[in-house]
Design a protein around this motif. Structure first.
Motif, PDB file in Angstrom:
ATOM      1  N   VAL A  97       5.592  -4.164  -8.829  1.00 57.69           N
ATOM      2  CA  VAL A  97       6.490  -5.093  -8.386  1.00 57.69           C
ATOM      3  C   VAL A  97       8.065  -3.987  -8.229  1.00 57.69           C
ATOM      4  CG1 VAL A  97       7.703  -7.224  -9.326  1.00 57.69           C
ATOM      5  CG2 VAL A  97       5.418  -6.976  -9.844  1.00 57.69           C
ATOM      6  N   SER A  98       8.995  -4.315  -7.048  1.00 62.18           N
ATOM      7  CA  SER A  98       9.528  -4.001  -6.994  1.00 62.18           C
ATOM      8  C   SER A  98       9.107  -1.992  -6.550  1.00 62.18           C
ATOM      9  CB  SER A  98      10.308  -3.674  -7.330  1.00 62.18           C
ATOM     10  OG  SER A  98      11.407  -4.786  -6.906  1.00 62.18           O
ATOM     11  N   GLU A  99       9.741  -1.566  -7.127  1.00 57.74           N
ATOM     12  CA  GLU A  99       9.075   0.341  -7.364  1.00 57.74           C
ATOM     13  C   GLU A  99       8.227   0.407  -8.535  1.00 57.74           C
ATOM     14  OE1 GLU A  99      11.585   2.773  -5.561  1.00 57.74           O
ATOM     15  OE2 GLU A  99      13.083   1.905  -5.632  1.00 57.74           O
ATOM     16  N   SER A 100       7.767  -0.414  -9.450  1.00 57.41           N
ATOM     17  CA  SER A 100       6.943  -0.810 -10.707  1.00 57.41           C
ATOM     18  C   SER A 100       5.771  -0.935 -10.982  1.00 57.41           C
ATOM     19  CB  SER A 100       7.541  -1.638 -12.270  1.00 57.41           C
ATOM     20  OG  SER A 100       9.448  -1.423 -11.920  1.00 57.41           O
ATOM     21  N   THR A 101       4.701  -0.223 -11.240  1.00 57.16           N
ATOM     22  CA  THR A 101       3.475  -0.332 -11.326  1.00 57.16           C
ATOM     23  C   THR A 101       2.762  -1.180 -12.263  1.00 57.16           C
ATOM     24  OG1 THR A 101       2.573   1.675 -10.093  1.00 57.16           O
ATOM     25  CG2 THR A 101       1.220   0.902 -11.126  1.00 57.16           C
ATOM     26  N   TYR A 102       1.996  -2.393 -11.885  1.00 59.69           N
ATOM     27  CA  TYR A 102       1.503  -3.463 -12.595  1.00 59.69           C
ATOM     28  C   TYR A 102       0.401  -3.337 -13.211  1.00 59.69           C
ATOM     29  CZ  TYR A 102       5.883  -6.069 -13.538  1.00 59.69           C
ATOM     30  OH  TYR A 102       6.956  -6.200 -13.891  1.00 59.69           O
ATOM     31  N   THR A 103      -0.215  -2.665 -12.827  1.00 63.73           N
ATOM     32  CA  THR A 103      -1.989  -1.657 -13.211  1.00 63.73           C
ATOM     33  C   THR A 103      -1.754  -1.351 -13.763  1.00 63.73           C
ATOM     34  OG1 THR A 103      -3.964  -1.944 -11.695  1.00 63.73           O
ATOM     35  CG2 THR A 103      -2.363  -1.176 -10.892  1.00 63.73           C
ATOM     36  N   SER A 104      -2.823  -1.022 -14.898  1.00 58.48           N
ATOM     37  CA  SER A 104      -2.990   0.506 -15.135  1.00 58.48           C
ATOM     38  C   SER A 104      -3.834   1.267 -14.356  1.00 58.48           C
ATOM     39  CB  SER A 104      -4.477   0.007 -16.560  1.00 58.48           C
ATOM     40  OG  SER A 104      -5.920  -1.116 -16.346  1.00 58.48           O
ATOM     41  N   ASP A 105      -4.396   1.017 -13.218  1.00 59.16           N
ATOM     42  CA  ASP A 105      -4.668   1.799 -12.604  1.00 59.16           C
ATOM     43  C   ASP A 105      -3.226   2.652 -12.034  1.00 59.16           C
ATOM     44  OD1 ASP A 105      -5.826   3.149 -10.345  1.00 59.16           O
ATOM     45  OD2 ASP A 105      -7.182   2.039  -9.582  1.00 59.16           O
ATOM     46  N   GLN A 106      -2.911   4.474 -12.281  1.00 61.44           N
ATOM     47  CA  GLN A 106      -1.669   4.674 -11.562  1.00 61.44           C
ATOM     48  C   GLN A 106      -1.985   4.866 -10.336  1.00 61.44           C
ATOM     49  OE1 GLN A 106       0.985   4.324 -13.562  1.00 61.44           O
ATOM     50  NE2 GLN A 106      -0.522   2.365 -14.507  1.00 61.44           N
ATOM     51  N   ARG A 107      -3.189   4.975  -9.255  1.00 63.96           N
ATOM     52  CA  ARG A 107      -3.538   5.516  -8.360  1.00 63.96           C
ATOM     53  C   ARG A 107      -2.448   4.628  -7.087  1.00 63.96           C
ATOM     54  NH1 ARG A 107      -8.430   4.672  -6.271  1.00 63.96           N
ATOM     55  NH2 ARG A 107      -8.662   2.823  -7.700  1.00 63.96           N
ATOM     56  N   PHE A 108      -2.346   3.486  -7.433  1.00 64.50           N
ATOM     57  CA  PHE A 108      -1.180   2.886  -7.331  1.00 64.50           C
ATOM     58  C   PHE A 108       0.559   2.951  -7.420  1.00 64.50           C
ATOM     59  CE2 PHE A 108      -5.026   0.815  -7.715  1.00 64.50           C
ATOM     60  CZ  PHE A 108      -5.577   0.110  -5.902  1.00 64.50           C
ATOM     61  N   THR A 109       1.062   2.844  -6.227  1.00 66.32           N
ATOM     62  CA  THR A 109       2.384   2.722  -6.187  1.00 66.32           C
ATOM     63  C   THR A 109       3.735   2.890  -5.415  1.00 66.32           C
ATOM     64  OG1 THR A 109       2.270   5.384  -7.353  1.00 66.32           O
ATOM     65  CG2 THR A 109       4.117   4.978  -6.610  1.00 66.32           C
TER      66      THR A 109
END
Length: 245
Positions: A97-109
């Motif tokens: 959401v916006s520039e924040s990652t909302y998943t525990s999978d930190q591969r997604f940015t």
């Protein structure tokens, strides 16, 4: 069989206007000025009322090599104060959401480019399971979205006539390695003989490589006047572009 050379394990390895009177002209000019002014404000009003919309000229299909960082680019106009989210359709998982990652999978940015208005979903170290449909969604009421297809592929190598080749003594050896599903052509193709890189300028002579790069990369190793010493394992190593980590 004394005059037959054997290449037992030939494999490919991937490293990875009209004139009028004065009075009428004034009247006509005044009338036209009013219409142009009204149309201008009408267009401005429609533009403001339109709200956020997607630039559909961006590609909807993105392919990435396994392990090589992929980017899904979403260009939005008139975003205003709305937020942008990325959703994975496979499990309707909210990724960013916006520039924040909302998943525990930190591969997604999520990455925002102010100059182009692009919102990009960056996927590091993608795997085959990451292939699927992703949606760039804007928080209007109701929300509007733009779907993209992300494909993660593994290179496939094939060897016509492999993995073993039997060549007559003194004949010309033509070993071929074909690679498919590389997003980018390899930088180089290195052939080795019994774990040693082949030197095409060696005194032995008569050894050359022809490589055709493209959607399908084909490399040919040509060895003229085959000798007994040419026998052995002859793998080809493909050096690909350095992944963007």
């Amino acid at each position: 069989m004394n005059n037959i050379l054997t290449f037992p394990t030939f494999i490919c390895i991937l490293l990875l206007g009209n004139t009028v009177s004065q009075s009428s002209a004034q009247s006509v000019t005044t009338f036209k000025t009013i219409n142009i002014t009204d149309e201008y404000f009408l267009q401005m009003s429609r533009s403001l009322d339109r709200g956020p919309y997607f630039d559909t000229s961006a590609t909807k299909n993105v392919t990435s090599l396994v392990g090589k960082t992929g980017h899904l680019n979403c260009r939005i106009k008139n975003l205003g104060n709305k937020t942008v989210s990325w959703i994975r359709h496979r499990d309707l998982h909210l990724l960013t959401v916006s520039e924040s990652t909302y998943t525990s999978d930190q591969r997604f940015t999520s990455i925002y480019n102010k100059q182009t208005g692009d919102w990009s979903l960056q996927i590091k170290f993608p795997q085959l399971r990451d292939s699927g449909i992703y949606e760039c969604q804007v928080s209007t009421t109701p929300p509007v979205g733009y779907t993209m297809i992300f494909s993660v592929v593994e290179p496939i190598t094939s060897i016509p006539g492999g993995p073993e080749a039997y060549i007559d003594l003194g004949s010309t050896v033509n070993l071929t390695c074909i690679v498919r599903h590389l997003p980018d052509p390899p930088i180089t193709v290195l052939w080795t003989h019994n774990n040693q890189e082949i030197n095409y300028d060696s005194p032995r002579g008569g050894v050359s490589v022809i490589t055709e790069k493209g959607d399908i990369t084909t490399s040919y190793l040509l060895i003229q006047r085959a000798r007994i010493s040419d026998q052995g394992n002859i793998p080809a190593y493909l050096q690909t572009q350095t992944p963007n980590l």
